[in-house]
Scaffold this active site. Structure first.
Site, mmCIF file in Angstrom:
data_model
loop_
_atom_site.group_PDB
_atom_site.id
_atom_site.type_symbol
_atom_site.label_atom_id
_atom_site.label_comp_id
_atom_site.label_asym_id
_atom_site.label_seq_id
_atom_site.Cartn_x
_atom_site.Cartn_y
_atom_site.Cartn_z
ATOM 1 N NE ARG A 71 2.012 -1.676 -10.964
ATOM 2 C CZ ARG A 71 0.846 -2.284 -11.231
ATOM 3 N NH1 ARG A 71 0.815 -3.576 -11.476
ATOM 4 N NH2 ARG A 71 -0.289 -1.593 -11.248
ATOM 5 C CB ILE A 72 9.004 -0.809 -6.522
ATOM 6 C CG1 ILE A 72 9.941 -1.272 -7.611
ATOM 7 C CG2 ILE A 72 9.065 -1.764 -5.364
ATOM 8 C CD1 ILE A 72 11.392 -1.374 -7.154
ATOM 9 C CB SER A 75 5.252 8.299 -10.603
ATOM 10 O OG SER A 75 4.286 8.134 -11.621
ATOM 11 C CB THR A 76 8.619 10.616 -14.026
ATOM 12 O OG1 THR A 76 8.920 9.235 -13.807
ATOM 13 C CG2 THR A 76 9.614 11.452 -13.244
ATOM 14 C CD GLU A 77 7.154 6.577 -14.787
ATOM 15 O OE1 GLU A 77 7.025 6.682 -13.548
ATOM 16 O OE2 GLU A 77 8.253 6.682 -15.361
ATOM 17 C CG ASN A 78 1.403 9.257 -11.198
ATOM 18 O OD1 ASN A 78 1.809 9.321 -10.039
ATOM 19 N ND2 ASN A 78 0.909 8.129 -11.687
ATOM 20 C CG ASP A 90 -1.562 2.326 -6.135
ATOM 21 O OD1 ASP A 90 -2.169 3.267 -6.679
ATOM 22 O OD2 ASP A 90 -1.342 1.240 -6.703
ATOM 23 C CG ASN A 134 -5.340 8.106 -3.185
ATOM 24 O OD1 ASN A 134 -5.264 7.393 -2.189
ATOM 25 N ND2 ASN A 134 -4.551 9.145 -3.388
HETATM 26 C C1 IPE Z 1 2.548 4.781 -8.025
HETATM 27 O O1 IPE Z 1 1.197 4.517 -8.207
HETATM 28 C C2 IPE Z 1 2.774 6.256 -7.936
HETATM 29 C C3 IPE Z 1 2.252 6.911 -6.730
HETATM 30 C C4 IPE Z 1 1.686 6.323 -5.720
HETATM 31 C C5 IPE Z 1 2.422 8.342 -6.706
HETATM 32 P P1 IPE Z 1 0.577 4.329 -9.668
HETATM 33 O O2 IPE Z 1 -0.870 4.055 -9.473
HETATM 34 O O3 IPE Z 1 0.945 5.472 -10.533
HETATM 35 O O4 IPE Z 1 1.367 3.050 -10.188
HETATM 36 P P2 IPE Z 1 0.968 1.944 -11.258
HETATM 37 O O5 IPE Z 1 0.493 2.679 -12.472
HETATM 38 O O6 IPE Z 1 -0.105 1.119 -10.658
HETATM 39 O O7 IPE Z 1 2.213 1.170 -11.480
HETATM 40 C C1 IPE Z 2 -2.386 6.835 -5.859
HETATM 41 O O1 IPE Z 2 -3.694 6.446 -6.113
HETATM 42 C C2 IPE Z 2 -2.201 8.332 -5.946
HETATM 43 C C3 IPE Z 2 -1.409 8.799 -7.098
HETATM 44 C C4 IPE Z 2 -0.793 8.038 -7.963
HETATM 45 C C5 IPE Z 2 -1.320 10.226 -7.270
HETATM 46 P P1 IPE Z 2 -4.171 6.126 -7.578
HETATM 47 O O2 IPE Z 2 -4.721 7.387 -8.182
HETATM 48 O O3 IPE Z 2 -3.091 5.497 -8.353
HETATM 49 O O4 IPE Z 2 -5.352 5.125 -7.305
HETATM 50 P P2 IPE Z 2 -5.714 3.842 -8.156
HETATM 51 O O5 IPE Z 2 -4.476 3.021 -8.281
HETATM 52 O O6 IPE Z 2 -6.200 4.324 -9.482
HETATM 53 O O7 IPE Z 2 -6.781 3.167 -7.355
HETATM 54 MG MG MG Z 3 -2.580 3.570 -8.691
#
Ligand code: IPE
Ligand code: IPE
Ligand code: MG
Length: 249
Positions: free
Chosen positions: A203-204, A74-77, A29, A31
């Site tokens: 969180r997970i 994730s399925t939520e992404n 997480d 990026n």
């Molecule tokens: C968790 O990160 C999913 C991945 C790293 C692929 P997210 O950025 O999607 O999680 P939340 O939204 O902070 O819970």
């Molecule tokens: C994790 O980085 C990568 C993915 C979930 C694909 P994020 O894109 O969630 O980065 P933040 O949390 O917005 O900084």
């Molecule tokens: Mg993130």
């Protein structure tokens, strides 16, 4: 890549080789926040994140860790802006194509966990190819969680088991933890001993809900693109100080 990739090529002397986690899971997480800090588009953070993952995979291999699972999507992404989702899918596909030869050379066995049918067809083709070609490799087991959700995984396992019961192939009393785990995407890898989350979030986020029952959790404020061997070393030092009781005294 790490600031200095030549450092820590071997297992650091302050880590005990016989007490390393067998399986490390990482929630990659931060990026987007990394990119924001640099004043560049979020997608550049994802690109840098791939370099980090390549180095951590190689590090696991160099240090003698047998399995790495990385949460890529994730399925939520899917709820992110369309351009970001498209970029990620194209990035996964390109990286897979580019890295297959290297993975063969390094004896990596790659597998994907998640609901793969919903991914773009061209990505599914690369996924199939990489899993098929590396199937007999005996080195590190590298799992990439793509369109992965712990709840979705549990539901699909329930459906598969319910179907067997309905067909009379299985009795309800035969359903136990071992059987259930065999219906998860992770059936052929042991549960993670250590789960690392970068970027400070405690969180997970729907990752390995079943499998992480007794994983040691480690959260670092470091953003994923800045995570490197030194940061991984710190996580392992912390892990080796833990007293894993598994409910006993
Ligand atoms: C968790 O990160 C999913 C991945 C790293 C692929 P997210 O950025 O999607 O999680 P939340 O939204 O902070 O819970
Ligand atoms: C994790 O980085 C990568 C993915 C979930 C694909 P994020 O894109 O969630 O980065 P933040 O949390 O917005 O900084
Ligand atoms: Mg993130």
């Amino acid at each position: 890549m790490t600031a200095n990739p030549s450092v820590l090529l071997r297992l650091p002397a302050d880590l005990q080789p016989d007490r390393l986690p067998k399986h490390v899971a990482v929630i990659m997480d931060g990026n987007g926040r990394w990119a924001k800090k640099q004043g560049i588009p979020r997608i550049m953070g994802h690109r840098r994140g791939v370099d980090t993952l390549k180095d951590i995979l190689r590090c696991c291999k160099d240090w003698g860790i047998g399995a790495l699972t990385a949460y890529a999507f994730s399925t939520e992404n899917w709820g992110r802006p369309l351009e970001e989702v498209d970029f990620l899918m194209t990035l996964f596909e390109r990286v897979l194509r580019q890295e297959l030869r290297e993975m063969m050379k390094e004896n990596v066995r790659i597998q994907f966990v998640g609901n793969l049918n919903a991914l773009p067809k061209s990505l599914q083709v690369e996924i199939e190819r990489s899993m098929e070609e590396t199937r007999h490799n005996t080195g590190i087991q590298f799992s990439v969680a793509t369109n992965y959700g712990g709840r979705q995984e549990i539901i699909q396992a329930c459906r598969a088991i319910a179907t067997q019961v309905q067909q009379g192939l299985l009795q309800p009393h035969e359903i136990n933890e071992t059987l259930f785990a065999q219906h998860l995407y992770t059936a052929d890898v042991c549960d993670p001993d250590l789960m690392i989350r970068t970027s400070g979030e405690m969180r997970i986020s729907n990752f390995l809900l079943w499998q992480a029952a007794y994983a040691e959790l480690y959260v670092t404020d470091t953003l994923w693109p800045d995570f490197n061997r030194e940061a991984f070393h710190r996580a392992l030092i912390s892990y080796q100080k833990r007293d894993r009781r598994f409910g006993k005294v």
